[in-house]
Design a protein around this motif. Structure first.
Motif, PDB file in Angstrom:
ATOM      1  N   GLY A  12     -94.230 -80.149 -64.831  1.00  0.00           N
ATOM      2  CA  GLY A  12     -93.931 -81.410 -64.162  1.00  0.00           C
ATOM      3  C   GLY A  12     -94.409 -82.591 -64.993  1.00  0.00           C
ATOM      4  O   GLY A  12     -93.664 -83.541 -65.237  1.00  0.00           O
ATOM      5  N   PHE A  13     -95.641 -82.501 -65.466  1.00  0.00           N
ATOM      6  CA  PHE A  13     -96.206 -83.560 -66.290  1.00  0.00           C
ATOM      7  C   PHE A  13     -95.398 -83.719 -67.578  1.00  0.00           C
ATOM      8  O   PHE A  13     -95.033 -84.837 -67.975  1.00  0.00           O
ATOM      9  N   SER A  54     -85.505 -81.275 -61.792  1.00  0.00           N
ATOM     10  CA  SER A  54     -85.977 -79.881 -61.756  1.00  0.00           C
ATOM     11  C   SER A  54     -87.324 -79.756 -62.428  1.00  0.00           C
ATOM     12  O   SER A  54     -88.236 -79.095 -61.927  1.00  0.00           O
ATOM     13  N   GLY A  55     -87.421 -80.403 -63.579  1.00  0.00           N
ATOM     14  CA  GLY A  55     -88.661 -80.326 -64.350  1.00  0.00           C
ATOM     15  C   GLY A  55     -89.861 -80.847 -63.573  1.00  0.00           C
ATOM     16  O   GLY A  55     -90.945 -80.277 -63.641  1.00  0.00           O
ATOM     17  N   TYR A  56     -89.651 -81.931 -62.813  1.00  0.00           N
ATOM     18  CA  TYR A  56     -90.752 -82.473 -62.013  1.00  0.00           C
ATOM     19  C   TYR A  56     -91.325 -81.418 -61.077  1.00  0.00           C
ATOM     20  O   TYR A  56     -92.494 -81.455 -60.721  1.00  0.00           O
ATOM     21  N   VAL A  69     -90.129 -89.864 -58.788  1.00  0.00           N
ATOM     22  CA  VAL A  69     -91.448 -89.455 -59.285  1.00  0.00           C
ATOM     23  C   VAL A  69     -92.415 -89.284 -58.115  1.00  0.00           C
ATOM     24  O   VAL A  69     -93.201 -88.344 -58.068  1.00  0.00           O
ATOM     25  N   LEU A  70     -92.309 -90.195 -57.148  1.00  0.00           N
ATOM     26  CA  LEU A  70     -93.247 -90.159 -56.024  1.00  0.00           C
ATOM     27  C   LEU A  70     -92.994 -88.978 -55.089  1.00  0.00           C
ATOM     28  O   LEU A  70     -93.903 -88.506 -54.409  1.00  0.00           O
ATOM     29  N   LEU A  71     -91.744 -88.513 -55.037  1.00  0.00           N
ATOM     30  CA  LEU A  71     -91.414 -87.368 -54.182  1.00  0.00           C
ATOM     31  C   LEU A  71     -91.866 -86.053 -54.807  1.00  0.00           C
ATOM     32  O   LEU A  71     -92.058 -85.060 -54.117  1.00  0.00           O
ATOM     33  N   ALA A  72     -92.025 -86.060 -56.128  1.00  0.00           N
ATOM     34  CA  ALA A  72     -92.300 -84.814 -56.846  1.00  0.00           C
ATOM     35  C   ALA A  72     -93.769 -84.418 -56.698  1.00  0.00           C
ATOM     36  O   ALA A  72     -94.624 -85.258 -56.446  1.00  0.00           O
ATOM     37  N   PRO A  73     -94.054 -83.129 -56.847  1.00  0.00           N
ATOM     38  CA  PRO A  73     -95.445 -82.685 -56.728  1.00  0.00           C
ATOM     39  C   PRO A  73     -96.263 -83.005 -57.978  1.00  0.00           C
ATOM     40  O   PRO A  73     -96.807 -82.125 -58.619  1.00  0.00           O
ATOM     41  N   LEU A  74     -96.329 -84.287 -58.319  1.00  0.00           N
ATOM     42  CA  LEU A  74     -97.118 -84.713 -59.488  1.00  0.00           C
ATOM     43  C   LEU A  74     -98.385 -85.395 -58.985  1.00  0.00           C
ATOM     44  O   LEU A  74     -98.327 -86.180 -58.045  1.00  0.00           O
TER      45      LEU A  74
END
Ligand SMILES: Nc1ncnc2c1ncn2[C@@H]1O[C@H](COP(=O)(O)OP(=O)(O)OP(=O)(O)O)[C@@H](O)[C@H]1O
Ligand SMILES: [Mg+2]
Lengths: 251, 315
Positions: free
Chosen positions: A3-4, B102-104, A90-95
């Motif tokens: 993800g990163f 997908s990558g995120y 970006v904010l929705l993603a598990p980051l």
């Protein structure tokens, strides 16, 4: 981890796709500065004994270009994403907020270094610019770009409109870079202004960077690096707090 | 069994405005659920809190058992959200957008699934076109595709059919229904009540940040007592004895609201007495729209009555 890396890749791709604007154009304007200043001042100024003014000027201009571009990268990427709304992806993603911070900083550092390296390589065609320590040059290039990248994140998050970002850039970043000794050695300044310059963190970035070229500087490069690194840590801490609490991005 | 989405006593204030006032909601795994309510009711705010885009002022939310604040990574991994706003990144093509998304989520070799979504959403010939060059409806499809890249078990669609043509709307619902059959939990908001009625098993109606109805569509529709009759008469005049029953009139049609079927006899009698002839007569089945209108009006009346009481007090 993926993800990163993806966010880092996306940020790199973003400026690379418009590389003409983000890398090539700043190189050209830096070289223009160099031509103009060296033409006007070559015969009048000698900052360090035995170093021609143009050659003295080159590291300062390279650093200035790196600082400005590292700042421009993170700040403009963030404000664009915020205003167009695509920051949600970006904010929705598990980051984690640390991953977001690191990806934006690294991508901006890469852009800063790319511009700096580009300018350096072009100047080599025309001038003989010595590098006495690549390690110092690299350390200050890295820390300077990283400091400005983190400041860019703060500006990008804080600004709600493009003119607020422009104000941040014009009233904070630009004066600090211009007054940091890009065009002169601060020893040529009256004592009051010399003292004031020591409060400007960008001064240490440029002074230390120059040390890597000429093995001569106003301040010990160790001290400069320590100050720059401390500034970077302080600004990073602030940026991480903003990201953690979702200041202006997670309402 | 863990619910797909569990909302507990969620409050949200924006300054002095209370957008959500203590919402409790449990959506089961495999449900097809609709969140309904007028503009500004708080639907998007609730979805944003579920997605972690907004933080609740109070209360907690879990997605598949994962707290959206404490355990955000797992919560976000099992959730796909289609935002209401038409947002896109103008730097990338459709395919790049989906690969990055997908990558995120930590997925590397997701090509086959991306191809499948692209195919289902009819984006194949636009895969290598820049996002900027897509029409509004196509951008909306990409948003849907982005929400699905990580095959989330819980999918939330915030007005996915706003500004979308009939063909895509049908295609989209077919795809979403298929996902629901495969076990995905679906939550949607829409202002097209027929859509919700046709697709969903359960609905929640939000009004000014509070849930004012929460039940299966069948129960809600059955809860509407009485019936409505649509009449066309000759001469085109409604006898005065029937005026109290009139709910609306349009283009020569009169719609009467009756408390029960037993009143039909009374209507017929009144018409006969007035010498009116019935040209057409239809008994209208209650539908979700009627429930919606009644629900929204109902609490409104109760509230304004309360206000009338309190304002009357000082005198
Ligand atoms: N970021 C914000 N700042 C201030 N107020 C907000 C914010 N987001 C939403 N609101 C307010 O909260 C209330 C609920 O808004 P919300 O977007 O959740 O409504 P909605 O039910 O999704 O409406 P619609 O059907 O129009 O999409 C509105 O009064 C809105 O003005
Ligand atoms: Mg909404």
């Amino acid at each position: 981890m993926t993800g990163f890396l993806t966010l880092l890749y996306k940020e790199l791709l973003r400026f690379w796709k418009v590389g003409f604007q983000t890398v090539f154009a700043p190189m050209v304007s830096t070289l223009l500065y160099l031509m103009i200043f060296s033409h006007v001042l070559e015969d009048h100024v000698e900052a360090y004994p035995g170093v021609a003014y143009t050659v003295f000027l080159i590291p300062g201009l390279i650093m200035m270009a790196m600082l400005q571009n590292a700042f421009a990268n993170s700040s403009s990427s963030l404000i664009q994403s915020k205003i167009t709304g695509n920051l949600v992806f970006v904010l929705l993603a598990p980051l984690s907020y640390q991953e977001i911070f690191l990806a934006y900083v690294l991508a901006s550092v890469v852009r800063g270094l790319a511009v700096g390296l580009g300018v350096y390589l072009v100047t080599l065609w025309f001038f003989d610019v010595p590098v006495t320590s690549f390690l110092w040059v690299f350390m200050f290039a890295l820390m300077g770009s990283a400091l400005l990248a983190a400041l860019g994140i703060i500006a990008g998050i804080w600004a709600e409109k493009f003119d607020q970002l422009a104000a941040f850039q014009n009233f904070i970043i630009l004066p600090l870079t211009f007054l940091s000794g890009v065009f002169y050695s601060i020893h040529s300044l009256p004592p009051f202004w010399q003292g004031l310059s020591h409060l400007n963190p960008f001064f240490y970035v440029i002074d230390g960077f120059r040390y890597g070229f000429f093995s001569a500087s106003d301040i010990s490069p160790y001290l400069s690096l320590g100050i720059v690194a401390s500034c970077f840590l302080a600004v990073s801490w602030l940026t991480l707090q903003m990201l953690k609490m979702g200041y202006k991005i997670r309402h | 069994m863990t619910p797909a989405i569990e909302v507990k006593q969620v409050y949200k204030c924006f300054g002095r405005l209370q957008a959500l006032g203590g919402v409790d909601l449990e959506i089961r795994v495999g449900e097809f659920f609709a969140l309904l309510g007028p503009n500004g009711a708080g639907k998007t705010t609730l979805i944003n809190i579920i997605a972690g885009l907004t933080r609740a002022s109070r209360g907690s939310v879990r997605v598949m058992g994962h707290d959206v604040v404490m355990d955000y990574r797992d919560a976000r991994r099992v959730l796909g959200v289609v935002p209401q706003e038409l947002v896109y990144d103008p730097f990338f093509t459709v395919r790049e957008t989906l690969e990055i998304q997908s990558g995120y989520y930590g997925l590397k070799n997701n090509g086959a699934w991306i191809d499948e979504i692209i195919h289902h959403l009819d984006l194949a010939d636009k895969a290598h076109v820049n996002m900027r060059a897509l029409s509004g409806g196509m951008k909306r499809r990409v948003l849907v595709a982005q929400a699905l890249v990580h095959k989330p078990p819980v999918i939330v669609l915030d007005e996915p059919t706003a500004g979308v043509d009939v063909e895509l709307r049908q295609g989209l619902w077919r795809f979403v229904k298929q996902l629901n059959r495969e076990g995905h939990t679906i939550v949607l908001t829409t202002h097209y009540l027929e859509e919700a009625e046709a697709l969903c098993s359960r609905v929640a109606m939000l009004k000014k940040g509070n849930i004012v109805a929460l039940d299966s569509i069948r129960n809600l529709v059955n809860s509407v007592t009485g019936c409505r009759v649509r009449l066309r008469l000759s001469p085109d005049v409604l006898p005065s004895t029937l005026q109290p029953l009139l709910s609306s009139a349009e283009e020569g049609y009169y719609i009467l609201a009756l408390e029960g079927y037993f009143l039909l006899e009374h209507v017929m009698e009144a018409l006969r007495a007035a010498g009116s002839q019935v040209l057409e007569m239809q008994i209208l089945q209650p539908d979700l729209e009627e429930v919606f209108i009644k629900t929204m009006a109902g609490t409104e009346i109760a509230k304004s009555a309360r206000i009338a009481e309190t304002t009357a007090l000082p005198t």
